[in-house]
Design a protein around this motif. Structure first.
Motif, PDB file in Angstrom:
ATOM      1  N   UNK A   6     -22.141  54.606  27.204  1.00  0.00           N
ATOM      2  CA  UNK A   6     -20.947  53.813  26.902  1.00  0.00           C
ATOM      3  C   UNK A   6     -19.700  54.588  27.299  1.00  0.00           C
ATOM      4  N   UNK A   7     -18.719  53.865  27.791  1.00  0.00           N
ATOM      5  CA  UNK A   7     -17.425  54.451  28.096  1.00  0.00           C
ATOM      6  C   UNK A   7     -16.372  53.513  27.530  1.00  0.00           C
ATOM      7  N   UNK A   8     -15.443  53.983  26.709  1.00  0.00           N
ATOM      8  CA  UNK A   8     -15.358  55.343  26.187  1.00  0.00           C
ATOM      9  C   UNK A   8     -15.800  55.455  24.726  1.00  0.00           C
ATOM     10  N   UNK A   9     -16.184  54.323  24.090  1.00  0.00           N
ATOM     11  CA  UNK A   9     -16.459  54.399  22.659  1.00  0.00           C
ATOM     12  C   UNK A   9     -17.787  55.113  22.402  1.00  0.00           C
ATOM     13  N   UNK A  10     -17.962  55.564  21.170  1.00  0.00           N
ATOM     14  CA  UNK A  10     -19.214  56.200  20.788  1.00  0.00           C
ATOM     15  C   UNK A  10     -20.376  55.234  20.974  1.00  0.00           C
ATOM     16  N   UNK A  11     -21.524  55.749  21.389  1.00  0.00           N
ATOM     17  CA  UNK A  11     -22.699  54.904  21.518  1.00  0.00           C
ATOM     18  C   UNK A  11     -23.138  54.417  20.145  1.00  0.00           C
ATOM     19  N   UNK A  12     -23.134  55.300  19.158  1.00  0.00           N
ATOM     20  CA  UNK A  12     -23.359  54.927  17.759  1.00  0.00           C
ATOM     21  C   UNK A  12     -22.147  55.381  16.958  1.00  0.00           C
TER      22      UNK A  12
END
Length: 485
Positions: free
Chosen positions: A47-53
């Protein structure tokens, strides 16, 4: 071209996608497990740019105050005296949802605490649950994929979720928590926090004990009924963020009492022999009747960040951040997170993310890492290397100095699942619930379970029956009631 055989991204056949390579059945994981490393590295970059979890989160600053003496267990200076305070930053989050998702979704909640100590940052990156769905990090990307969106429909898929859980009995303990009312806490102030993993404390004599961290809310536990969680998700998707922010702004500072459960190695060996459970297994808890909680201190949050992005979004935690007097354990999930978290921050925030104010230690820093993006200080004229001292490291200059633990066995992939007891603890938890709480559990689980095929339903009900026949009977009855509507 379709290939049914699992391979690495380079096309190399994968020998075992179920068990990480370790130094002995209980030993640390090996860096030579290129399949594990590739999976975790690729997962961190999805994911870009948010956290995946943990993408949707809230945070606040505060302080931790020591209330009881635990120096017999640890030399960590933040615990050196009753009354001592340490600045903290805490980030709460949902786990599976995207950044714009609702705060009241059925999901575990992240509970990550940073302690800005005189010896560097200590990050305790836990959840509001004492357990997790899996016990080996090689399955983490697979598990999270089932909680995200279907690659075909781009919709959340109960079929994917229960396909994973029904074939992973070790998940039953955490799934029981998830579908109880604890899966929809009433904001962040009214839930407990846990380090979840087994960690360790080391005292001045170099003696190690194994510990579990607990943070018990002083506001009282409050959970939402499923119907209220759904209603609030539509009316105020930022419900938990709003509640935390407004409470702190109005001076109603939330507090948690910190405790540890302590187990020395002799107790561990005896407990494992008697129960057959692994003390380092993240899907298990330690019974409090045998390992009572010992009070340590109080965590209070008293200041909202001035800028959400600068602090809450750019906060870069890692369970690898421990200070002298604290340590790790052979918990395989913890061992995987020691790599994966820091790697995720290097990708998500940047090579020099430690320079950002929320991540900057409150003590002097000196190392030989230089250059890269955002090298805002870069240590000026200071040399960027340290020569080898042929005379050895002087006494008292050993840095962290964590003592090791004994290793044995040959390297390989060891599957503990065939002999594992994945049913007793979920059954014990189920039997602790009141009649009303059990019915809520049945109804909460029957909703998504009604959307999966009959084969998976039968397999899942079979797991529930092994935990407690009444558990399976209750969910089956809730399924029949839904189909009769």
């Amino acid at each position: 071209m379709t290939n049914t055989r699992l391979t690495t991204a380079s096309g190399i056949p994968v020998a075992d996608n179920q068990n990480s390579m370790s130094a002995g059945a209980r030993g640390p994981l090996l860096l030579q497990d290129v399949h594990l490393i590739e999976k975790l590295q690729h997962f961190n970059r999805e994911r870009i740019p948010e956290r995946v979890v943990h993408a949707k989160g809230s945070g606040a600053y505060g302080r931790f105050t020591v209330t009881q003496d635990i120096t017999r267990y640890t030399k960590a200076r933040l615990f050196s005296a009753v009354g001592k305070t340490t600045e903290t930053f805490v980030r709460f989050s949902t786990v599976g949802g995207e950044k714009g998702s609702a705060d009241t979704e059925r999901d575990p909640r992240g509970f990550a605490i940073r302690f800005y100590t005189e010896d560097g940052n200590w990050d305790l990156t836990g959840n509001n649950t004492p357990t997790f769905f899996i016990k080996d990090p090689i399955k983490f990307p697979d598990f999270i994929h089932t909680q995200k969106r279907c690659p075909f429909s781009n919709l959340k898929s109960p079929q994917m979720m229960f396909d994973f859980w029904a074939n992973t009995p070790e998940s039953l303990h955490q799934v029981t928590i998830l579908f109880s009312n604890r899966g929809t806490p009433d904001g962040y102030r009214h839930m407990d926090g846990f380090g979840s993993h087994t960690f360790s404390l080391i005292n001045e004599a170099g003696e190690r004990v194994w510990v579990k961290w607990h943070f018990k809310t002083q506001q009282g536990i409050k959970n939402l009924k499923a119907r209220d969680a759904v209603r609030i998700a539509g009316e105020d998707p930022d419900y938990a963020q709003r509640d935390l922010f407004q409470a702190i702004e109005s001076g109603r500072f939330p507090r948690w009492t910190a405790y540890v459960q302590v187990m020395d190695d002799a107790q561990r060996l005896d407990w494992e022999r008697r129960t057959g459970w692994d003390a380092f297994d993240l899907t298990k808890v330690w019974p409090q009747g045998e390992f009572p909680r010992l009070e340590v201190g109080v965590l209070e949050l008293d200041r909202n960040p001035d800028n959400y992005h600068a602090d809450v979004e750019q906060a870069a935690f890692s369970p690898g951040h421990v200070v002298p007097g604290l340590g790790f354990s052979p918990d395989k999930m913890l061992q995987g997170r020691l790599f994966a978290y820091h790697d995720a921050q290097l990708y998500r925030v940047g090579t020099n993310h430690q320079y950002l104010p929320v991540n900057r230690p409150r003590c002097p820093v000196q190392h030989q890492q230089r250059d890269g993006a955002m090298a805002v200080e870069n240590f000026g004229r200071a040399q960027n290397y340290q020569p080898v001292d042929a005379a050895g490291v002087p006494d008292g200059d050993h840095g962290h100095g964590e003592p090791g633990w004994a290793l044995n066995g040959t390297s390989g992939r060891f599957d503990p699942r065939p002999a594992a007891d994945d049913y007793t603890q979920p059954g014990n938890l189920f039997r602790l619930l009141s009649a009303e709480e059990r019915q809520d559990l049945f109804d909460n689980m029957a909703g998504p379970l009604s959307q999966v095929d009959a084969t998976l339903q039968d397999r899942w009900l079979g797991h529930l029956a092994k935990a407690d026949p009444a558990y399976a009977e209750g969910v089956a009855a809730a399924l029949r009631a839904r189909s009769a509507r």
